[in-house]
Motif scaffolding. Sequence first.
Motif, PDB file in Angstrom:
ATOM      1  N   ASP A   4      -4.272  -7.772  -5.969  1.00  0.00           N
ATOM      2  CA  ASP A   4      -3.937  -7.122  -5.102  1.00  0.00           C
ATOM      3  C   ASP A   4      -2.790  -6.170  -5.498  1.00  0.00           C
ATOM      4  N   ILE A   5      -1.867  -7.674  -5.198  1.00  0.00           N
ATOM      5  CA  ILE A   5      -0.661  -7.034  -4.906  1.00  0.00           C
ATOM      6  C   ILE A   5       0.432  -6.463  -6.318  1.00  0.00           C
ATOM      7  N   TYR A   6      -0.545  -6.773  -6.952  1.00  0.00           N
ATOM      8  CA  TYR A   6       0.180  -5.848  -8.464  1.00  0.00           C
ATOM      9  C   TYR A   6      -0.757  -4.796  -8.559  1.00  0.00           C
ATOM     10  N   ASN A   7      -1.866  -4.701  -8.478  1.00  0.00           N
ATOM     11  CA  ASN A   7      -2.211  -3.205  -8.013  1.00  0.00           C
ATOM     12  C   ASN A   7      -1.999  -1.872  -7.286  1.00  0.00           C
ATOM     13  N   PHE A   8      -0.683  -3.415  -6.097  1.00  0.00           N
ATOM     14  CA  PHE A   8      -0.603  -2.234  -4.857  1.00  0.00           C
ATOM     15  C   PHE A   8       0.729  -1.538  -5.675  1.00  0.00           C
ATOM     16  N   GLY A   9       1.382  -2.647  -6.563  1.00  0.00           N
ATOM     17  CA  GLY A   9       2.760  -2.299  -6.719  1.00  0.00           C
ATOM     18  C   GLY A   9       2.188  -0.564  -7.818  1.00  0.00           C
ATOM     19  N   ILE A  10       1.413  -0.938  -7.922  1.00  0.00           N
ATOM     20  CA  ILE A  10       1.405   0.817  -8.936  1.00  0.00           C
ATOM     21  C   ILE A  10       0.463   1.554  -8.452  1.00  0.00           C
ATOM     22  N   ALA A  68       7.665  -1.319  -4.501  1.00  0.00           N
ATOM     23  CA  ALA A  68       7.437  -1.625  -5.645  1.00  0.00           C
ATOM     24  C   ALA A  68       7.579  -3.006  -6.881  1.00  0.00           C
ATOM     25  N   GLU A  69       8.731  -3.022  -6.516  1.00  0.00           N
ATOM     26  CA  GLU A  69       9.067  -3.991  -8.213  1.00  0.00           C
ATOM     27  C   GLU A  69       8.706  -5.424  -7.999  1.00  0.00           C
ATOM     28  N   LEU A  70       9.512  -5.471  -6.679  1.00  0.00           N
ATOM     29  CA  LEU A  70       8.474  -6.911  -6.332  1.00  0.00           C
ATOM     30  C   LEU A  70       6.861  -6.925  -6.798  1.00  0.00           C
ATOM     31  N   ALA A  71       6.484  -6.439  -6.336  1.00  0.00           N
ATOM     32  CA  ALA A  71       5.106  -6.327  -5.992  1.00  0.00           C
ATOM     33  C   ALA A  71       4.479  -6.710  -7.231  1.00  0.00           C
ATOM     34  N   LEU A  72       5.136  -6.058  -8.896  1.00  0.00           N
ATOM     35  CA  LEU A  72       4.357  -5.984 -10.224  1.00  0.00           C
ATOM     36  C   LEU A  72       5.631  -6.902 -10.959  1.00  0.00           C
ATOM     37  N   ARG A  73       6.307  -8.139 -10.602  1.00  0.00           N
ATOM     38  CA  ARG A  73       6.493  -9.392 -11.382  1.00  0.00           C
ATOM     39  C   ARG A  73       5.294  -9.444 -11.795  1.00  0.00           C
ATOM     40  N   GLU A  74       5.401  -9.763 -12.772  1.00  0.00           N
ATOM     41  CA  GLU A  74       4.739 -10.658 -13.481  1.00  0.00           C
ATOM     42  C   GLU A  74       4.652 -12.246 -13.499  1.00  0.00           C
ATOM     43  N   ASN A  75       5.091 -12.753 -12.957  1.00  0.00           N
ATOM     44  CA  ASN A  75       5.087 -13.948 -12.556  1.00  0.00           C
ATOM     45  C   ASN A  75       5.132 -14.226 -11.311  1.00  0.00           C
ATOM     46  N   PRO A  76       3.595 -14.076 -10.776  1.00  0.00           N
ATOM     47  CA  PRO A  76       2.177 -13.716  -9.311  1.00  0.00           C
ATOM     48  C   PRO A  76       3.402 -14.931  -8.348  1.00  0.00           C
ATOM     49  N   GLY A  77       3.856 -16.015  -8.507  1.00  0.00           N
ATOM     50  CA  GLY A  77       4.768 -16.976  -8.050  1.00  0.00           C
ATOM     51  C   GLY A  77       5.995 -16.009  -7.244  1.00  0.00           C
ATOM     52  N   ASP A  78       6.386 -15.137  -8.029  1.00  0.00           N
ATOM     53  CA  ASP A  78       7.707 -14.100  -7.784  1.00  0.00           C
ATOM     54  C   ASP A  78       7.189 -12.863  -6.698  1.00  0.00           C
ATOM     55  N   GLN A  79       5.780 -12.746  -6.917  1.00  0.00           N
ATOM     56  CA  GLN A  79       5.431 -11.693  -6.022  1.00  0.00           C
ATOM     57  C   GLN A  79       5.346 -11.364  -4.719  1.00  0.00           C
ATOM     58  N   PRO A  80       5.066 -10.654  -3.498  1.00  0.00           N
ATOM     59  CA  PRO A  80       5.734 -11.067  -2.113  1.00  0.00           C
ATOM     60  C   PRO A  80       4.336 -11.086  -1.541  1.00  0.00           C
ATOM     61  N   THR A  81       4.040 -11.918  -0.443  1.00  0.00           N
ATOM     62  CA  THR A  81       2.421 -11.687   0.021  1.00  0.00           C
ATOM     63  C   THR A  81       2.160 -10.017   0.174  1.00  0.00           C
ATOM     64  N   MET A  82       0.700 -10.298   0.933  1.00  0.00           N
ATOM     65  CA  MET A  82       0.416  -8.805   1.171  1.00  0.00           C
ATOM     66  C   MET A  82       1.594  -8.864   2.622  1.00  0.00           C
ATOM     67  N   SER A  83       1.559  -9.293   3.102  1.00  0.00           N
ATOM     68  CA  SER A  83       2.112  -9.418   4.975  1.00  0.00           C
ATOM     69  C   SER A  83       3.439  -8.802   4.808  1.00  0.00           C
ATOM     70  N   ASP A  84       4.031  -9.937   3.733  1.00  0.00           N
ATOM     71  CA  ASP A  84       5.343  -9.451   3.186  1.00  0.00           C
ATOM     72  C   ASP A  84       5.801  -7.988   2.809  1.00  0.00           C
ATOM     73  N   VAL A  85       4.187  -7.937   2.036  1.00  0.00           N
ATOM     74  CA  VAL A  85       4.655  -5.806   2.221  1.00  0.00           C
ATOM     75  C   VAL A  85       4.466  -4.927   2.883  1.00  0.00           C
ATOM     76  N   ALA A  86       3.427  -5.618   3.805  1.00  0.00           N
ATOM     77  CA  ALA A  86       3.254  -4.649   4.883  1.00  0.00           C
ATOM     78  C   ALA A  86       4.764  -4.695   5.780  1.00  0.00           C
ATOM     79  N   THR A  87       5.319  -6.200   6.089  1.00  0.00           N
ATOM     80  CA  THR A  87       6.391  -6.160   6.779  1.00  0.00           C
ATOM     81  C   THR A  87       7.480  -5.096   6.448  1.00  0.00           C
ATOM     82  N   SER A  88       7.524  -5.155   4.871  1.00  0.00           N
ATOM     83  CA  SER A  88       8.280  -4.809   4.001  1.00  0.00           C
ATOM     84  C   SER A  88       8.182  -2.972   4.691  1.00  0.00           C
TER      85      SER A  88
END
Length: 99
Positions: A4-10, A68-88
């Motif tokens: 979901d995070i990756y698709n949101f980045g897209i 968007a770039e953070l959400a699109l990180r290939e390693n899921p461990g490097d991606q933010p949570t949806m809560s982090d994205v919402a805060t941003s």
Amino acid sequence: MKDDIYNFGIALLEILSGRKAFDRDCTPPSIVDWAVPLIRKGKAAVLIDRYVALPRNVEPLLKLADVAELALRENPGDQPTMSDVATSLEQLVKDGLIL
């Protein structure tokens, strides 16, 4: 959840650029392959849809590209949570981004 995070980045890239996620008429056809290298090189301004009237302060748009770039990180461990994205995104709105 990370898909979901990756698709949101897209989706964020599609909004910023006005480009489809995959477009055979573009090189490269993948929006991720095109946009992420530009963002990482500090050239996110190139992504902004040329048909959109720019606000005086484009900095929030560039920060949106960073999210968007953070959400699109290939390693899921490097991606933010949806809560982090919402805060941003909330902070970007406070900083003056109006979509």
